[in-house]
Design a protein around this motif. Structure first.
Motif, PDB file in Angstrom:
ATOM      1  N   MET A 188      10.256  31.418  -5.474  1.00 20.95           N
ATOM      2  CA  MET A 188       8.991  30.849  -5.934  1.00 20.95           C
ATOM      3  C   MET A 188       8.423  29.941  -4.848  1.00 20.95           C
ATOM      4  O   MET A 188       9.107  29.037  -4.368  1.00 20.95           O
ATOM      5  N   LYS A 189       7.195  30.197  -4.436  1.00 22.41           N
ATOM      6  CA  LYS A 189       6.569  29.388  -3.400  1.00 22.41           C
ATOM      7  C   LYS A 189       6.206  28.014  -3.945  1.00 22.41           C
ATOM      8  O   LYS A 189       5.636  27.893  -5.029  1.00 22.41           O
ATOM      9  N   LYS A 190       6.549  26.985  -3.196  1.00 20.45           N
ATOM     10  CA  LYS A 190       6.270  25.617  -3.634  1.00 20.45           C
ATOM     11  C   LYS A 190       4.764  25.374  -3.706  1.00 20.45           C
ATOM     12  O   LYS A 190       4.015  25.784  -2.818  1.00 20.45           O
ATOM     13  N   VAL A 191       4.330  24.713  -4.766  1.00 24.12           N
ATOM     14  CA  VAL A 191       2.904  24.438  -4.925  1.00 24.12           C
ATOM     15  C   VAL A 191       2.441  23.420  -3.891  1.00 24.12           C
ATOM     16  O   VAL A 191       3.204  22.561  -3.448  1.00 24.12           O
ATOM     17  N   GLU A 192       1.184  23.527  -3.524  1.00 21.91           N
ATOM     18  CA  GLU A 192       0.576  22.582  -2.598  1.00 21.91           C
ATOM     19  C   GLU A 192       0.196  21.313  -3.340  1.00 21.91           C
ATOM     20  O   GLU A 192      -0.323  21.360  -4.460  1.00 21.91           O
ATOM     21  N   LEU A 193       0.437  20.162  -2.727  1.00 17.03           N
ATOM     22  CA  LEU A 193       0.005  18.884  -3.270  1.00 17.03           C
ATOM     23  C   LEU A 193      -1.203  18.416  -2.482  1.00 17.03           C
ATOM     24  O   LEU A 193      -1.121  18.159  -1.277  1.00 17.03           O
ATOM     25  N   LEU A 194      -2.341  18.301  -3.165  1.00 13.97           N
ATOM     26  CA  LEU A 194      -3.626  17.967  -2.537  1.00 13.97           C
ATOM     27  C   LEU A 194      -4.057  16.580  -2.980  1.00 13.97           C
ATOM     28  O   LEU A 194      -4.195  16.304  -4.170  1.00 13.97           O
ATOM     29  N   ALA A 195      -4.256  15.686  -2.022  1.00  9.59           N
ATOM     30  CA  ALA A 195      -4.578  14.291  -2.314  1.00  9.59           C
ATOM     31  C   ALA A 195      -5.965  13.929  -1.795  1.00  9.59           C
ATOM     32  O   ALA A 195      -6.464  14.532  -0.836  1.00  9.59           O
ATOM     33  N   PRO A 196      -6.598  12.921  -2.414  1.00 10.05           N
ATOM     34  CA  PRO A 196      -7.948  12.520  -2.006  1.00 10.05           C
ATOM     35  C   PRO A 196      -7.937  11.522  -0.859  1.00 10.05           C
ATOM     36  O   PRO A 196      -6.976  10.771  -0.675  1.00 10.05           O
ATOM     37  N   ALA A 197      -9.029  11.497  -0.113  1.00  9.14           N
ATOM     38  CA  ALA A 197      -9.169  10.511   0.954  1.00  9.14           C
ATOM     39  C   ALA A 197     -10.630  10.109   1.064  1.00  9.14           C
ATOM     40  O   ALA A 197     -11.470  10.904   1.498  1.00  9.14           O
ATOM     41  N   GLY A 198     -10.931   8.870   0.687  1.00  3.33           N
ATOM     42  CA  GLY A 198     -12.300   8.376   0.767  1.00  3.33           C
ATOM     43  C   GLY A 198     -12.704   7.934   2.150  1.00  3.33           C
ATOM     44  O   GLY A 198     -13.885   7.806   2.454  1.00  3.33           O
ATOM     45  N   ASP A 199     -11.713   7.692   3.023  1.00  2.82           N
ATOM     46  CA  ASP A 199     -11.987   7.340   4.410  1.00  2.82           C
ATOM     47  C   ASP A 199     -10.734   7.640   5.226  1.00  2.82           C
ATOM     48  O   ASP A 199      -9.722   8.115   4.700  1.00  2.82           O
ATOM     49  N   LEU A 200     -10.788   7.363   6.527  1.00  7.54           N
ATOM     50  CA  LEU A 200      -9.695   7.720   7.419  1.00  7.54           C
ATOM     51  C   LEU A 200      -8.421   6.949   7.096  1.00  7.54           C
ATOM     52  O   LEU A 200      -7.315   7.493   7.208  1.00  7.54           O
ATOM     53  N   THR A 201      -8.568   5.702   6.672  1.00  6.73           N
ATOM     54  CA  THR A 201      -7.384   4.919   6.300  1.00  6.73           C
ATOM     55  C   THR A 201      -6.650   5.559   5.137  1.00  6.73           C
ATOM     56  O   THR A 201      -5.425   5.748   5.166  1.00  6.73           O
ATOM     57  N   ARG A 202      -7.387   5.933   4.098  1.00  7.06           N
ATOM     58  CA  ARG A 202      -6.745   6.527   2.929  1.00  7.06           C
ATOM     59  C   ARG A 202      -6.214   7.923   3.231  1.00  7.06           C
ATOM     60  O   ARG A 202      -5.227   8.364   2.625  1.00  7.06           O
ATOM     61  N   LEU A 203      -6.839   8.618   4.160  1.00  2.00           N
ATOM     62  CA  LEU A 203      -6.293   9.900   4.594  1.00  2.00           C
ATOM     63  C   LEU A 203      -4.904   9.713   5.185  1.00  2.00           C
ATOM     64  O   LEU A 203      -3.977  10.491   4.901  1.00  2.00           O
ATOM     65  N   LYS A 204      -4.744   8.689   5.993  1.00  2.00           N
ATOM     66  CA  LYS A 204      -3.440   8.437   6.612  1.00  2.00           C
ATOM     67  C   LYS A 204      -2.391   8.088   5.560  1.00  2.00           C
ATOM     68  O   LYS A 204      -1.223   8.502   5.669  1.00  2.00           O
ATOM     69  N   PHE A 205      -2.786   7.359   4.524  1.00  2.00           N
ATOM     70  CA  PHE A 205      -1.851   7.034   3.447  1.00  2.00           C
ATOM     71  C   PHE A 205      -1.470   8.289   2.667  1.00  2.00           C
ATOM     72  O   PHE A 205      -0.301   8.491   2.326  1.00  2.00           O
ATOM     73  N   ALA A 206      -2.455   9.139   2.383  1.00  2.00           N
ATOM     74  CA  ALA A 206      -2.168  10.361   1.635  1.00  2.00           C
ATOM     75  C   ALA A 206      -1.149  11.225   2.364  1.00  2.00           C
ATOM     76  O   ALA A 206      -0.192  11.739   1.764  1.00  2.00           O
ATOM     77  N   LEU A 207      -1.315  11.384   3.665  1.00  2.00           N
ATOM     78  CA  LEU A 207      -0.398  12.204   4.438  1.00  2.00           C
ATOM     79  C   LEU A 207       0.967  11.536   4.581  1.00  2.00           C
ATOM     80  O   LEU A 207       2.008  12.199   4.479  1.00  2.00           O
ATOM     81  N   ALA A 208       0.968  10.231   4.800  1.00  2.00           N
ATOM     82  CA  ALA A 208       2.240   9.519   4.962  1.00  2.00           C
ATOM     83  C   ALA A 208       3.090   9.582   3.705  1.00  2.00           C
ATOM     84  O   ALA A 208       4.324   9.627   3.775  1.00  2.00           O
ATOM     85  N   TYR A 209       2.439   9.611   2.545  1.00  2.00           N
ATOM     86  CA  TYR A 209       3.174   9.589   1.284  1.00  2.00           C
ATOM     87  C   TYR A 209       3.412  10.981   0.697  1.00  2.00           C
ATOM     88  O   TYR A 209       3.845  11.096  -0.435  1.00  2.00           O
ATOM     89  N   GLY A 210       3.156  12.021   1.488  1.00  2.00           N
ATOM     90  CA  GLY A 210       3.651  13.324   1.103  1.00  2.00           C
ATOM     91  C   GLY A 210       2.668  14.407   0.749  1.00  2.00           C
ATOM     92  O   GLY A 210       3.078  15.490   0.320  1.00  2.00           O
ATOM     93  N   ALA A 211       1.373  14.191   0.928  1.00  2.00           N
ATOM     94  CA  ALA A 211       0.414  15.250   0.615  1.00  2.00           C
ATOM     95  C   ALA A 211       0.567  16.413   1.591  1.00  2.00           C
ATOM     96  O   ALA A 211       0.798  16.206   2.785  1.00  2.00           O
ATOM     97  N   ASP A 212       0.447  17.629   1.072  1.00  2.00           N
ATOM     98  CA  ASP A 212       0.415  18.812   1.935  1.00  2.00           C
ATOM     99  C   ASP A 212      -0.968  19.024   2.519  1.00  2.00           C
ATOM    100  O   ASP A 212      -1.111  19.637   3.588  1.00  2.00           O
TER     101      ASP A 212
END
Length: 411
Positions: A1-25
């Motif tokens: 079974m292929k693992k589902v993608e986890l998609l997180a929001p990013a309102g700006d570049l700072t929050r994008l970095k947090f989303a990726l650091a905390y595990g978003a695909d």
């Protein structure tokens, strides 16, 4: 079974970095135009190019929302050229992994001017059946974000009848509208919800007026009015097995208007839950109370499973207006850590002091708690950090990393 993608929001570049650091695909962002979150900070074109580079360097994906209900002005320029064409071509040229679109006119222009750009059909398109999903697949869409009003049974049937990728919202705010298509904001405040300018009138206080025999009677639940449109927030961390069994390819977290703390903390929980499930469904089942407890530490209006198990009832709405808040205060972000001294350089968000018990939320690894024993401003030892965005050094008991977060129970 292929693992589902986890998609997180990013309102700006700072929050994008947090989303990726905390595990978003993958992350989804908005530009300065055509985005359904016009009041978010959003990304300039230079920032979008930087976001693509940053995301791809980490082996992750970036999607751009261009999902408003477009009007003529979004297309036409003097000379009858298409204003949107250059924007879509720009997104293709910087290497965006997909664009989210709901408007068929925008979709058609994307296929013409940016044919290499993958298209995800936004939830604003109200895909509620397999025939609609097949239509979008045949038109060239790679993925559909299903309407929020579908049950798990309906989602499973769509999965059985078509091979297009399926994305669903798994966590975040719900609005009293059909997949976000709402006229109340436009009517009351002249801010068009379908163009990213929603004033959130479903969160207002209301009095219901009943007219009998030409007489109006105010009907309210209590002296504060009644919050008749106020949905609780969606939370499906406890039901990932059901979503995965239904054939969902991507689980989406709502929240481009949310803080970096919200994005990081929620993404961490869903990353852990997904990984646990695919490692061992039994371990996942045992840890469900843990996931829920962690999500209670993030700002919410109470939680509901939305439409997944049937139409929402009275328990899925908050009629009191006493919105539940986070049980934790966000205190600081780690900027760096010195192993020799055991000191973390942090940027403060809310006041805390020596003697406080704090919790370090780690972007990679288990959280831990400790008592604050030593803080320094430059070389001076201090007893508290009272100034917003103050940069200080904090002694920590274990190693920490950039973008780890610090919190404590709210008083």
């Amino acid at each position: 079974m292929k693992k589902v993608e986890l998609l997180a929001p990013a309102g700006d570049l700072t929050r994008l970095k947090f989303a990726l650091a905390y595990g978003a695909d993958a992350v989804y962002i908005g530009g300065k135009t055509l985005s359904m979150r016009a009041k978010a900070k959003n990304f300039s074109r230079e920032e979008m190019a930087e976001a693509v580079r940053f995301t791809h360097e980490r082996g992750k994906k970036l999607y751009v929302a261009a999902n408003v209900c477009a009007h003529n002005a979004d297309f036409a320029e003097p000379g009858h050229s298409f204003a949107i064409d250059e924007y879509l071509l720009f997104l293709q040229n910087i290497g965006v992994d997909a664009v989210l679109i709901s408007d068929v006119g925008v979709f058609s222009r994307a296929k013409i001017v940016a044919p290499e750009l993958d298209i995800h059909v936004s939830t604003q398109a109200n895909v509620t059946n397999f025939a609609a999903a097949e239509f979008w697949r045949d038109m060239g869409a790679k993925r559909v974000v299903l309407a929020r009003e579908l049950s798990l049974r309906e989602i499973a049937e769509i999965r059985e009848r078509t091979d297009i990728e399926i994305e669903v919202f798994a966590h975040g705010a719900m609005c009293m509208a059909y997949s976000g298509r709402c006229l109340i904001s436009n009517f009351l405040t002249e801010r068009d919800a379908s163009r990213g300018e929603c004033s959130q009138p479903c969160r207002y206080e209301y009095d219901l007026i009943e007219r009998r025999s030409g007489i109006k009677f105010p009907v309210s639940q209590n002296e504060r009015g009644t919050f008749i449109f106020n949905s609780k927030d969606l939370c499906m961390a406890e039901h990932l097995a059901d979503l995965i069994s239904a054939g969902v390819n991507c689980l989406k977290i709502e929240g481009r208007m949310k803080t970096e703390y919200y994005v990081g903390a929620v993404t961490k929980v869903y990353r852990e839950a997904i990984d646990d499930f695919f490692a061992s469904p039994e371990i996942y089942a045992e840890k469900i109370p843990h996931y829920r407890a962690e999500l209670e530490k993030v700002g919410n209006r109470g939680y509901t499973s939305g439409f997944f198990f049937g139409p929402p009832g009275a328990s899925d709405h908050d009629y009191t207006g006493k919105l539940q808040h986070t049980s934790q205060n966000f205190l600081a972000v780690v900027e760096s850590y010195d192993e020799k001294t055991g000191l973390a350089r942090i940027e403060q968000r809310n006041k805390f002091s020596v003697g406080d018990k704090i919790e370090i939320v780690r972007s990679n690894g288990e959280n831990f708690s400790q008592i604050v024993t030593h803080m320094y401003d430059a070389d001076t030892q201090i007893s508290s950090a009272p100034h917003p965005m103050q940069k200080i050094h904090l002694r920590v008991e274990r190693s920490v990393a950039e973008l780890d977060m610090i919190r404590r129970p709210a008083f």
